[in-house]
Scaffold this active site. Structure first.
Site, PDB file in Angstrom:
ATOM      1  N   GLY A  17       0.774  -1.156   0.251  1.00  9.50           N
ATOM      2  CA  GLY A  17       0.070   0.160  -0.355  1.00  9.50           C
ATOM      3  C   GLY A  17       1.051   1.159  -0.153  1.00  9.50           C
ATOM      4  O   GLY A  17       0.504   2.117   0.842  1.00  9.50           O
ATOM      5  N   GLY A  18       1.464   2.005  -1.036  1.00  9.79           N
ATOM      6  CA  GLY A  18       2.617   2.735  -0.573  1.00  9.79           C
ATOM      7  C   GLY A  18       2.537   3.103  -1.961  1.00  9.79           C
ATOM      8  O   GLY A  18       3.842   4.096  -2.356  1.00  9.79           O
ATOM      9  N   GLY A  21      -1.251   8.386   0.030  1.00 13.65           N
ATOM     10  CA  GLY A  21      -0.738   8.412   1.569  1.00 13.65           C
ATOM     11  C   GLY A  21       0.235   8.401   2.655  1.00 13.65           C
ATOM     12  O   GLY A  21       1.232   8.648   1.838  1.00 13.65           O
ATOM     13  N   ILE A  22      -0.004   7.643   3.480  1.00 12.13           N
ATOM     14  CA  ILE A  22       0.941   7.263   4.266  1.00 12.13           C
ATOM     15  C   ILE A  22       2.011   6.623   3.648  1.00 12.13           C
ATOM     16  O   ILE A  22       3.042   6.366   3.820  1.00 12.13           O
ATOM     17  CB  ILE A  22       0.145   6.891   5.778  1.00 12.13           C
ATOM     18  CG1 ILE A  22      -0.292   8.031   6.533  1.00 12.13           C
ATOM     19  CG2 ILE A  22       1.430   6.021   6.731  1.00 12.13           C
ATOM     20  CD1 ILE A  22      -1.748   7.250   7.507  1.00 12.13           C
ATOM     21  N   GLY A  23       1.377   5.523   2.828  1.00 18.35           N
ATOM     22  CA  GLY A  23       2.257   4.973   2.281  1.00 18.35           C
ATOM     23  C   GLY A  23       3.766   5.207   1.413  1.00 18.35           C
ATOM     24  O   GLY A  23       4.834   4.706   1.970  1.00 18.35           O
ATOM     25  N   SER A 139      -4.893   1.740  13.891  1.00 14.74           N
ATOM     26  CA  SER A 139      -6.433   2.628  13.768  1.00 14.74           C
ATOM     27  C   SER A 139      -6.814   2.899  15.109  1.00 14.74           C
ATOM     28  O   SER A 139      -7.401   1.728  15.659  1.00 14.74           O
ATOM     29  CB  SER A 139      -7.433   2.705  12.708  1.00 14.74           C
ATOM     30  OG  SER A 139      -8.012   3.363  12.782  1.00 14.74           O
ATOM     31  N   TYR A 152     -15.322  -1.713  10.430  1.00 17.22           N
ATOM     32  CA  TYR A 152     -13.584  -1.247  10.570  1.00 17.22           C
ATOM     33  C   TYR A 152     -12.801  -1.360  12.046  1.00 17.22           C
ATOM     34  O   TYR A 152     -11.964  -2.081  11.531  1.00 17.22           O
ATOM     35  CB  TYR A 152     -13.133   0.438   9.580  1.00 17.22           C
ATOM     36  CG  TYR A 152     -12.062   1.098   9.766  1.00 17.22           C
ATOM     37  CD1 TYR A 152     -11.639   0.716   8.869  1.00 17.22           C
ATOM     38  CD2 TYR A 152     -11.659   1.382  10.623  1.00 17.22           C
ATOM     39  CE1 TYR A 152      -9.757   0.971   8.323  1.00 17.22           C
ATOM     40  CE2 TYR A 152     -10.312   2.054   9.681  1.00 17.22           C
ATOM     41  CZ  TYR A 152      -9.411   2.072   9.190  1.00 17.22           C
ATOM     42  OH  TYR A 152      -8.179   2.794   9.667  1.00 17.22           O
TER      43      TYR A 152
END
Length: 251
Positions: A17-18, A21-23, A139, A152
């Site tokens: 997941g790069g 965003g954060i990734g 989270s 979630y």
């Protein structure tokens, strides 16, 4: 250009997941500190652009599909040989009140956030070098009772429990396992299919619930990830670091 100094020189890093965003923020920082970086994501175009930017390996793969994760890991093994740092960041969200949660909605979230994450770690372990690090994006929803967040939150809470057990089992290999749990973060996720007015309204609401008075940035969360993945955190194992502007601690 590959950096020649930094905490991750000659280290191989895989970010699941790069591509946003954060990734993506973490992938950029790993590369800037000398790592050889591979990234995965579901969008082929953004993966290709991100991989070109960081001069790394980009692989289109959906973490919710175990076979695609296995195929991506095979590519990583061929290109990098092994993994020193695994950052499990891919995830999906969605809100539904308890009466409205369907089986498909529940499974769509859990197949990526919990099931997909677990099997990604399991299949990556043969590539992990002893003494390495695994960092997982959690989270604050795993501990905050937010209406509409049941599917979630359950997935992230399960991920939190799983991470601690994986960390315990990997002690003989000296592979540290930690989580970073972001609070409200200004990423593209909540902006999809929304008007400018809706986006600003959401930002104003989220800013108001953070004790520090603002949302976090992808870069701020990524810095916490790099810390836990680095030798600076060599005596830290099994934690869930709340990078949330004080939401849980002070809220």
């Amino acid at each position: 250009m590959v950096a020649t100094s930094g905490r991750f020189v000659d280290r191989c890093v895989l970010v699941l997941g790069g591509n946003a965003g954060i990734g993506l923020a973490a992938a950029r920082m790993f590369a800037a500190e000398g790592a050889k970086v591979a990234i995965t994501g579901r969008n082929a175009d953004t993966i290709a652009a991100a991989a070109q930017e960081i001069e790394g390996l980009g692989i289109r793969a959906d973490m919710g599909v175990i076979a695609e994760t296995q195929a991506a890991l095979a590519e990583v093994k061929e290109a990098l040989g092994g993994i020193d740092v695994l950052f499990v960041n891919a995830g999906v969200g969605g809100f539904a009140m308890v009466p409205d949660v369907t089986e498909d909605f529940w499974d769509g979230i859990h197949n990526v956030n919990l099931r997909g994450a677990f099997f990604a770690i399991q299949h990556a372990l043969p590539l992990m070098r002893d003494g390495g690090a695994i960092v997982i994006t959690g989270s604050i929803g795993s501990v905050a009772a937010v209406p509409g967040n049941v599917a979630y939150a359950a997935a992230k809470a399960g991920l939190r429990a799983m991470a601690r057990i994986v960390g315990k089992e990997l002690l003989p290999r000296r592979i540290r396992v930690n989580m970073v749990s972001p609070g409200p973060t200004d990423t593209e996720i909540f902006k999809r299919d929304a008007s400018e007015a809706e986006i600003q309204g959401m930002k104003d609401m989220l800013n108001s619930v953070v004790p520090l008075g603002r949302m976090g940035t992808s870069e701020e969360i990524a810095r916490a990830v790099l810390f836990l993945a680095s030798p600076d955190a060599s005596f830290i194992n099994g934690i869930d670091l709340m990078a949330d502007g004080g939401c849980i601690e002070l809220g």
